[in-house]
Design an enzyme around this catalytic site. Structure first.
Site, PDB file in Angstrom:
ATOM      1  CB  ALA A   1      -0.823  -0.086   1.141  1.00  0.00           C
ATOM      2  CE  LYS A   2       4.134   4.188   4.681  1.00  0.00           C
ATOM      3  NZ  LYS A   2       4.812   4.513   6.095  1.00  0.00           N
TER       4      LYS A   2
ATOM      5  CD  GLN B   1       6.338  11.036  13.864  1.00  0.00           C
ATOM      6  OE1 GLN B   1       5.747  11.142  12.730  1.00  0.00           O
ATOM      7  NE2 GLN B   1       7.865  10.576  13.619  1.00  0.00           N
TER       8      GLN B   1
ATOM      9  CD  GLU C   1       0.459  24.952  15.334  1.00  0.00           C
ATOM     10  OE1 GLU C   1      -0.083  26.110  14.921  1.00  0.00           O
ATOM     11  OE2 GLU C   1       1.446  24.993  16.360  1.00  0.00           O
TER      12      GLU C   1
ATOM     13  CE  LYS D   1      -3.584  15.413  10.507  1.00  0.00           C
ATOM     14  NZ  LYS D   1      -2.307  15.593  11.382  1.00  0.00           N
TER      15      LYS D   1
END
Length: 277
Positions: free
Chosen positions: A45-46, A89, A113, A134
């Site tokens: 997928a990546k 992170q 942000e 999120k």
């Protein structure tokens, strides 16, 4: 004569929001670099995502947030740096800021942000310390919906691709320099109850609504593990406190993306829900 587009470096470009920022940057004609830990990942997928980046003209640059030399090298090739690092992170963005200071050439930096205004928010811990996570949902409800608070608080909904588009448009815009970019599409401000009613109208079904009072939400935040507590604290700020609406933007500190870029055809909530039918 068309102006020269800024060279954009995206850090965190393979993440939930970052991939949309990378795509928007390439689509809008910016020379775009995505900093990645592995340019040939084993995960299919990546690997497919990185190939889609390359197909769009994006340059993949191997580097790591925790390798300062690679960060400085990457930053030296950019005019604009956009961080879309995930919630865990956020605190380590200081490493990226240090690299930007050392490089000395970056014209504009967008920190990760996204979601709430850090200067205005009354978000409770742990979201207060790890702002930027999120608020995700797996999709519309099929039988029952959990509603934080009374469900009448107005909330702003923005499709991820539109966040990418508005963010990149602001990269070269002097009107947005050193200001908070508020993305508040007029058609996408509605309460959770209104959102559920819209979905009920589309599906022809009536869903059970489980209302969670604020006191119970705060208790769950304190008792839940990461990342559930982070998601709940952001949900509390948006769906209970109503921090995304009910205020006037101070023109000295912020700008409204939909006013700056009225030609952008953003995805409405109504259109987004149709994807699930």
């Amino acid at each position: 004569m068309a102006s020269v587009k800024s060279k954009i470096l995206v850090v965190g470009g393979t993440g939930y929001l970052g991939r949309h920022v990378v795509a928007a940057s390439a689509r809008l004609g910016h020379p775009t670099v995505a900093l990645v830990r592995d340019t040939a990942p084993a995960d299919p997928a990546k690997a497919a995502l990185l190939k889609s980046f390359q197909d769009a003209g994006v340059t993949l640059l191997k580097g790591d947030l925790y390798d300062q030399a690679s960060l400085v090298s990457a930053v030296k090739g950019a005019d604009v740096v956009i961080s879309t690092l995930g919630s865990l992170q956020i605190a380590d963005q200081t490493r990226l800021i240090d690299a930007i200071k050392e490089a000395g050439n970056v014209k504009r930096f967008f920190p990760s942000e996204f979601g709430l205004d850090v200067d205005r928010t009354g978000i409770v811990e742990p979201g207060k310390s790890i702002l930027g996570g999120k608020l995700l949902a797996q999709g519309p409800p099929t039988d029952k919906a959990v509603v934080l608070g009374d469900g009448d608080t107005k909330v702003v909904y923005v499709e991820e691709g539109d966040i990418g588009t508005y963010t990149v448009l602001a990269a070269d815009d002097p009107r947005a320099e050193n200001k908070t970019l508020y993305i508040k599409p007029p058609a996408n401000t509605l309460s959770h109850n209104e959102l559920l009613s819209l979905w009920e109208d589309k599906t022809g079904k009536t869903f059970q609504r489980e209302y969670v009072p604020e006191e119970a939400v705060l208790k769950q935040i304190q008792e839940s593990p990461i990342p559930v507590n982070i998601i709940l604290s952001i949900g509390h700020a948006a769906y209970v406190r109503g921090e995304q609406t009910g205020f006037e933007i101070d023109p000295a500190k912020g700008v409204d993306a939909t006013e700056l870029y009225p030609d952008v055809k953003y995805t409405t909530v109504d259109e987004y829900l149709n994807r699930f039918l």
